[in-house]
Structures are given as structure tokens and as C-alpha cells.
Design a protein around this motif. Structure first.
Motif, mmCIF file in Angstrom:
data_model
loop_
_atom_site.group_PDB
_atom_site.id
_atom_site.type_symbol
_atom_site.label_atom_id
_atom_site.label_comp_id
_atom_site.label_asym_id
_atom_site.label_seq_id
_atom_site.Cartn_x
_atom_site.Cartn_y
_atom_site.Cartn_z
ATOM 1 N N ILE A 29 75.180 56.454 -14.636
ATOM 2 C CA ILE A 29 74.985 57.375 -13.521
ATOM 3 C C ILE A 29 74.332 56.674 -12.322
ATOM 4 O O ILE A 29 74.663 56.962 -11.178
ATOM 5 N N GLU A 30 73.438 55.721 -12.586
ATOM 6 C CA GLU A 30 72.761 55.007 -11.492
ATOM 7 C C GLU A 30 73.756 54.193 -10.664
ATOM 8 O O GLU A 30 73.598 54.061 -9.450
ATOM 9 N N ARG A 31 74.792 53.691 -11.302
ATOM 10 C CA ARG A 31 75.831 52.929 -10.592
ATOM 11 C C ARG A 31 76.601 53.847 -9.643
ATOM 12 O O ARG A 31 76.858 53.493 -8.489
ATOM 13 N N ILE A 32 76.965 55.017 -10.114
ATOM 14 C CA ILE A 32 77.714 55.949 -9.268
ATOM 15 C C ILE A 32 76.802 56.479 -8.155
ATOM 16 O O ILE A 32 77.237 56.624 -7.006
ATOM 17 N N TRP A 33 75.534 56.732 -8.460
ATOM 18 C CA TRP A 33 74.574 57.142 -7.428
ATOM 19 C C TRP A 33 74.532 56.096 -6.311
ATOM 20 O O TRP A 33 74.507 56.431 -5.127
ATOM 21 N N ALA A 34 74.549 54.829 -6.673
ATOM 22 C CA ALA A 34 74.533 53.753 -5.676
ATOM 23 C C ALA A 34 75.782 53.798 -4.798
ATOM 24 O O ALA A 34 75.697 53.586 -3.580
ATOM 25 N N TYR A 35 76.938 54.108 -5.382
ATOM 26 C CA TYR A 35 78.159 54.248 -4.579
ATOM 27 C C TYR A 35 78.047 55.393 -3.567
ATOM 28 O O TYR A 35 78.697 55.375 -2.531
ATOM 29 N N LEU A 36 77.241 56.388 -3.859
ATOM 30 C CA LEU A 36 77.058 57.521 -2.946
ATOM 31 C C LEU A 36 76.016 57.233 -1.866
ATOM 32 O O LEU A 36 76.117 57.746 -0.751
ATOM 33 N N THR A 37 75.004 56.445 -2.194
ATOM 34 C CA THR A 37 73.830 56.332 -1.328
ATOM 35 C C THR A 37 73.650 54.984 -0.651
ATOM 36 O O THR A 37 73.004 54.905 0.393
ATOM 37 N N ASP A 38 74.176 53.906 -1.210
ATOM 38 C CA ASP A 38 74.047 52.579 -0.618
ATOM 39 C C ASP A 38 75.167 52.402 0.420
ATOM 40 O O ASP A 38 76.349 52.472 0.085
ATOM 41 N N GLY A 39 74.786 52.162 1.675
ATOM 42 C CA GLY A 39 75.759 52.078 2.761
ATOM 43 C C GLY A 39 76.848 51.053 2.537
ATOM 44 O O GLY A 39 78.013 51.280 2.884
ATOM 45 N N GLU A 40 76.508 49.903 1.966
ATOM 46 C CA GLU A 40 77.507 48.856 1.717
ATOM 47 C C GLU A 40 78.504 49.276 0.638
ATOM 48 O O GLU A 40 79.694 49.023 0.764
ATOM 49 N N LEU A 41 78.025 49.913 -0.421
ATOM 50 C CA LEU A 41 78.939 50.400 -1.455
ATOM 51 C C LEU A 41 79.738 51.603 -0.961
ATOM 52 O O LEU A 41 80.940 51.717 -1.221
ATOM 53 N N ARG A 42 79.073 52.505 -0.232
ATOM 54 C CA ARG A 42 79.754 53.715 0.264
ATOM 55 C C ARG A 42 80.863 53.367 1.241
ATOM 56 O O ARG A 42 81.897 54.025 1.281
ATOM 57 N N ARG A 43 80.658 52.311 2.071
ATOM 58 C CA ARG A 43 81.689 51.963 3.056
ATOM 59 C C ARG A 43 82.980 51.492 2.386
ATOM 60 O O ARG A 43 84.038 51.491 2.994
ATOM 61 N N GLN A 44 82.923 51.103 1.095
ATOM 62 C CA GLN A 44 84.117 50.656 0.369
ATOM 63 C C GLN A 44 85.053 51.803 -0.005
ATOM 64 O O GLN A 44 86.216 51.570 -0.330
ATOM 65 N N TRP A 45 84.520 53.052 0.054
ATOM 66 C CA TRP A 45 85.364 54.178 -0.353
ATOM 67 C C TRP A 45 85.271 55.375 0.593
ATOM 68 O O TRP A 45 86.163 56.222 0.596
ATOM 69 N N LEU A 46 84.222 55.460 1.408
ATOM 70 C CA LEU A 46 84.054 56.626 2.284
ATOM 71 C C LEU A 46 83.660 56.197 3.692
ATOM 72 O O LEU A 46 84.493 56.107 4.583
ATOM 73 N N ALA A 47 82.370 55.956 3.909
ATOM 74 C CA ALA A 47 81.856 55.643 5.239
ATOM 75 C C ALA A 47 80.565 54.846 5.116
ATOM 76 O O ALA A 47 79.769 55.084 4.213
ATOM 77 N N ALA A 48 80.373 53.925 6.036
ATOM 78 C CA ALA A 48 79.141 53.135 6.073
ATOM 79 C C ALA A 48 78.006 53.988 6.641
ATOM 80 O O ALA A 48 78.228 55.114 7.098
ATOM 81 N N GLY A 49 76.817 53.429 6.649
ATOM 82 C CA GLY A 49 75.667 54.093 7.248
ATOM 83 C C GLY A 49 74.464 54.068 6.326
ATOM 84 O O GLY A 49 74.581 54.351 5.142
ATOM 85 N N ARG A 50 73.340 53.704 6.905
ATOM 86 C CA ARG A 50 72.085 53.656 6.155
ATOM 87 C C ARG A 50 71.639 55.064 5.787
ATOM 88 O O ARG A 50 71.805 55.994 6.571
#
Length: 177
Positions: A29-50
Motif C-alpha cells: 500500500i505504501e508503494r501505491i500511496w507514493a504513486y498518488l502523492t510523490d510528484g515524480e511518480l505521479r507525473r508518470q501516470w497523472l500530473a506532476a506537482g509537489r
């Protein structure tokens, strides 16, 4: 497992102005949480941003959908290379729940639930103002979540815009008027 969480499951209107869509992802679950909240990971599937993890914190989402896949597919008329949206965190309960405002159409909640070695992600987008917004948001969340699945599983995603264009037509038929 909920039918909404099957691979490539379609979003549904769970209330007249609320879209709900789910995906089952490989944990933890912590890995998926990081995909939602970490800007670098989130930009790979949704949108960047701190994103500062506290209620009331501002968030700027920066979409560059042409960069999500190679090739990106054909961008539809009316979409630009970059889109920015100002948002604000309204609920934060790591690693289970994150809610934030969504400019022009209500708010979004991500909920994560452990299911053995997988994680059920539920996205709820509330207060969608009209049918055109519902269709665009449904296609958008669907294709973005397909990208998240691809990133989390190491698979190659389909071209972003081709998927969005196809899903926009599918949701035209699937969602009630």
C-alpha cells in the motif's frame, strides 16, 4: 473483489454527479500511496506537482499528457500541451485516504485498501457539473488509471490520447444522460 476493480473496469456514476472508478494494483500500500502523492511518480501516470501532506495545503497539478506515453497518440482539439490546476488538500490519512479540491468540478478522493498482497484504489470524483464534464472526467480517470496500472506492473501502456479518445466515445454510450 468488487466488479468495479476488475482490470480496465469502467467508472460508474454512483450518484447523479459522482463518478467512481477502481483499480486493483500490486502492493504494498505504501508503494501505491507514493504513486498518488510523490510528484515524480505521479507525473508518470497523472500530473506532476509537489504535494505537502497536510489538510489545507495548496497543490498545483501540472498535466503534460503528451509526455505520458511514446507515442502519445493524437491530442484532441481543445487540449493544450500543458494544463495547470490549483487545488487544496481537504483530507489526508496516509496511506489510506487523500482528498483534494478539483477546480471547476468539485473534489476527488483516493482511497486505498489492502487486499492480501494487492491494493484496491477507489477514485471518487464528486460534483461533476454537467454531462460533458462527466464524459471527459470518466475517460480521463480511466486512461490515467490504466497508466498507473501499467507503471505499477511494468507493462507498456497504450498511447495516452488514443485511449482517451476511444474511452470518451465509450463513456458517451455507458453513462446515463
Amino acid at each position: 473483489m468488487n466488479d468495479l476493480a476488475t482490470p480496465n473496469a469502467y467508472g460508474v456514476l454512483t450518484e447523479p454527479a459522482t463518478l467512481t472508478i477502481q483499480r486493483l494494483l500490486p502492493g504494498p500500500i505504501e508503494r501505491i500511496w507514493a504513486y498518488l502523492t510523490d510528484g515524480e511518480l505521479r507525473r508518470q501516470w497523472l500530473a506532476a506537482g509537489r504535494m505537502e501532506m497536510k489538510v489545507g495545503a495548496p497543490v498545483e497539478f501540472i498535466w503534460r499528457n503528451d509526455e505520458l506515453t511514446d507515442p502519445p497518440g493524437e491530442r484532441p482539439a481543445g487540449f493544450s500541451v500543458e494544463h495547470r490546476m490549483q487545488s487544496r488538500i481537504t483530507e489526508c490519512d496516509p496511506p489510506r485516504r487523500l482528498s483534494f479540491t478539483w477546480e471547476g468540478s468539485g473534489d476527488v478522493t483516493f482511497e486505498l485498501e489492502r487486499q492480501d498482497d494487492e491494493v484496491l484504489l477507489t477514485v471518487t470524483h464528486r460534483r461533476l457539473p454537467d454531462r460533458a464534464t462527466q464524459l471527459g472526467v470518466a475517460a480521463g480517470w480511466h486512461v490515467h488509471l490504466d497508466l498507473l496500472v501499467a507503471r505499477a506492473t511494468g507493462e507498456e501502456p497504450e498511447p495516452f490520447w488514443d485511449g482517451w479518445n476511444h474511452l470518451r466515445q465509450v463513456y458517451e454510450r455507458r453513462l446515463p444522460e
